[in-house]
Design a protein around this motif. Structure first.
Motif, PDB file in Angstrom:
ATOM      1  N   GLY A  87       1.579   8.708   2.760  1.00 52.05           N
ATOM      2  CA  GLY A  87       0.234   9.235   2.511  1.00 52.05           C
ATOM      3  C   GLY A  87       0.221  10.697   2.089  1.00 52.05           C
ATOM      4  N   GLU A 122      -8.257   5.145   5.006  1.00 52.62           N
ATOM      5  CA  GLU A 122      -7.902   5.123   6.433  1.00 52.62           C
ATOM      6  C   GLU A 122      -6.401   5.188   6.655  1.00 52.62           C
ATOM      7  N   GLU A 123      -5.630   5.317   5.595  1.00 52.22           N
ATOM      8  CA  GLU A 123      -4.168   5.404   5.735  1.00 52.22           C
ATOM      9  C   GLU A 123      -3.791   6.762   6.338  1.00 52.22           C
ATOM     10  N   LYS A 124      -2.655   6.770   7.048  1.00 51.72           N
ATOM     11  CA  LYS A 124      -2.161   8.014   7.660  1.00 51.72           C
ATOM     12  C   LYS A 124      -1.817   9.044   6.567  1.00 51.72           C
ATOM     13  N   GLY A 169       0.865  -1.186   0.000  1.00 49.35           N
ATOM     14  CA  GLY A 169       0.000   0.000   0.000  1.00 49.35           C
ATOM     15  C   GLY A 169       0.899   1.233   0.000  1.00 49.35           C
ATOM     16  N   ASP A 202       3.836   4.849   4.754  1.00 51.69           N
ATOM     17  CA  ASP A 202       3.833   6.164   5.422  1.00 51.69           C
ATOM     18  C   ASP A 202       3.985   7.318   4.433  1.00 51.69           C
ATOM     19  N   ILE A 240      -3.444  -4.668   5.147  1.00 47.92           N
ATOM     20  CA  ILE A 240      -3.399  -3.300   4.621  1.00 47.92           C
ATOM     21  C   ILE A 240      -4.745  -2.643   4.897  1.00 47.92           C
ATOM     22  N   TYR A 272      -7.434   2.522   1.785  1.00 45.29           N
ATOM     23  CA  TYR A 272      -6.653   3.723   1.441  1.00 45.29           C
ATOM     24  C   TYR A 272      -7.144   4.926   2.229  1.00 45.29           C
TER      25      TYR A 272
END
Ligand code: NDP
Length: 508
Positions: free
Chosen positions: A232, A312-314, A227, A230, A307, A310
């Motif tokens: 993002g 919810e990714e930082k 994914g 870090d 994973i 997306y």
């Protein structure tokens, strides 16, 4: 290959960063390992972080031990590291650049480097303009009048749409000549990418069938399993189209589709690449949905790793419409390719990590054996596929049908394989090694010319405009646009399969 004779100082802006540590310094070390660097080779790192020469050498040592493919040799390291220097300064500060000019003069005097400078911009693009303005203002790189080597290497991303790419080109060309500007796309440094040209134009048997008479369609896939991790903050502004499609994949397309160059030199090769890119059918932004699929990954497992979705990714806006997957059907309107679709797809968090080009040939005119396929896994219409595998397991594979031994006529899909590592006994070298060498030697063949980058952006900006229109329409209707989803660890959204299924085709 012989050792480079000409002395040079490579000035790396952003030398405290990731690219410098993971790629540039290990690549230079690998060149040293092969005894290719000039005797008085010098690297001067420049960044804001206040390191001493020794601290910078320590950072470089970490990079070389962790990332060099040549292995760590203490004796070589001692020679290599004493050629590394560092100074700190600001990228938009005249005094810092005057100090840089002074430091370069000192290095020239101490090390006999002859005033030859290669400036490498390994910083975020936000400082490309101030750095290049100050390089010019301090006279460190004037137009080609000087008899010294003075060149600028610019990392990607080169602009974020057509307008910004044109603006950056104009800025650079106000300061330097085109032949001093090296716009890098590290895919072009990969052995397997260069081999596309050798395969096509160094052999007599493939070129006659490399056209609409024999090719049914072409697929280009760049799939990643991870994914965004870090990254993002960066990725949410870029998306798959800017991260992969506009640069690396357009280069793969150009090399696959281009006409033979008159000669294997920078201008001829790039002329043909530009022609191929110009032949890509311009998309009407109103019709973006017919030609392009975009999507985001939902939660899932890829390579055994959980994973999150997306959104919810930082660092990602929870309402983001940035795509982590894009598939694009395009046509190339020229004599060679008329009527042959090119399907390109790239994405994050997919089921496999692979970069490959599949040339899918037409079916035989009469399907004598179509109902005799023995292997249930190959219950698909026969077609020959030529796969140019860029990574991993670099090589070339041609699939075809063969009779399985036995009294009955059973047909099975088989393959002829060429593997780089098996044939040459070693893995292809690192892309940055080759590109740094070419930049020192002044060979621009594997770098992107101004018109090439602009025509690539022109075609891609049409897609971006189409998406912008969709978002505006949704906003006017008081709605929020939601992209299609695919589960992480799969091969992408069903809409991408439908894009090919509509044409009676499927992803290979
Ligand atoms: P980094 O984010 O590590 O930045 C490099 C250096 O630039 C940093 O060490 C920092 O040095 C300085 N810097 C960081 N942010 C800013 C900022 N906002 N303004 C001014 N200076 C800043 O980037 P990478 O090394 O990863 O990449 C450098 C360039 O290469 C980028 O354009 C990237 O897109 C491209 N690239 C990177 C790849 C990679 O694998 N890393 C692969 C392909 C391309 P300091 O604070 O000391 O000045």
């Amino acid at each position: 290959m012989k050792r480079i004779e000409q002395p040079v100082v490579i000035v790396v802006f952003g030398a405290s960063g990731d690219l410098s540590k993971r790629k540039l310094i290990p690549a230079l070390y690998q060149l040293a390992y092969q005894n290719l660097l000039p005797a008085n080779f010098t690297l001067l790192g420049f960044a804001r972080t206040p390191y001493t020469d020794d601290e910078f050498r320590e950072l470089a040592r970490e990079g070389v031990t962790q990332y060099s493919t040549a292995g760590f040799d203490e004796h070589l390291w001692r020679w290599f590291s004493q050629n590394l220097f560092y100074m700190s300064g600001n990228y938009d500060d005249l005094e810092s650049f005057q100090a840089l000019a002074k430091r370069l003069e000192e290095l020239d005097a101490e090390r006999n480097t002859g005033g030859n400078y290669l400036f490498y911009l390994a910083t975020p693009p936000s400082v490309f303009k101030p750095i290049t303005s100050l390089i010019a203002e301090t006279g460190l790189c004037c137009r080609t009048s000087a008899d010294h080597l003075r060149r600028i290497v610019i990392e990607k991303p080169f602009g974020h749409d057509l307008e910004s790419a044109k603006d950056l080109n104009q800025h650079l060309l106000n300061l330097f000549d085109e032949d001093q500007i090296y716009r890098i796309d590290h895919y072009l440094g990969k052995e397997t990418v260069q081999n596309i040209l050798v395969f096509r134009f160094g052999n007599g048997i493939f070129e006659p069938i490399w056209n609409r008479n024999y090719v049914d369609h072409v697929q280009i896939t760049v799939a990643e399993t991870l994914g965004i991790g870090d990254r993002g903050g960066y990725y949410d502004k870029a998306g798959a189209i800017r991260d992969m499609l506009q640069n690396h994949m357009m280069q793969l397309l150009a090399l696959t589709a281009m006409e033979p160059p008159v000669a294997f030199d920078a201008e001829d090769v790039r002329d043909q690449k530009v022609n191929a890119l110009r032949s890509i059918r311009p998309l009407d932004p109103e019709e973006v949905d017919q030609w392009v699929v975009r999507a985001q990954y939902g939660p899932g497992v890829s390579e055994g790793q959980e994973i999150p979705a997306y959104l919810e990714e930082k660092g990602v806006d929870p309402h983001s419409t940035t795509e982590t997957y894009v598939a694009w059907k395009t046509e190339i309107d020229n004599w060679r390719w008329n009527g042959v679709p090119f399907y390109l797809r790239t994405g994050k968090a997919l089921a496999g990590k692979v970069t490959e080009i599949n040339i899918v040939f037409r079916k035989p005119p009469l399907m004598l054996f179509a109902n005799l396929i023995a292997n249930p896994n190959t219950q698909v219409p026969p077609s020959n596929v030529l796969t140019l595998r860029i990574q991993p397991d670099e090589g070339i594979r041609l699939t075809f049908d063969a009779k399985r031994p036995g009294p009955a006529v059973n047909v099975e899909r088989v393959a002829m394989d060429f593997s780089y590592s098996e044939s040459f006994g070693k893995d292809p070298g690192d892309a940055y090694e080759r590109l740094l060498l070419d930049a020192i030697l002044g060979d621009t063949t594997l770098f992107i010319r101004r018109d090439e980058i602009e025509v690539a952006w022109e075609r891609i900006t049409r897609i971006l405009n189409g998406w912008k229109m969709q978002e505006e329409k949704a906003a006017q209707a008081g709605k929020r646009l939601r992209l299609p989803r695919y589960a992480a660890g799969t091969w992408g959204p069903k809409e991408a399969d439908e894009l090919l299924a509509r044409d009676g085709r499927y992803w290979r």
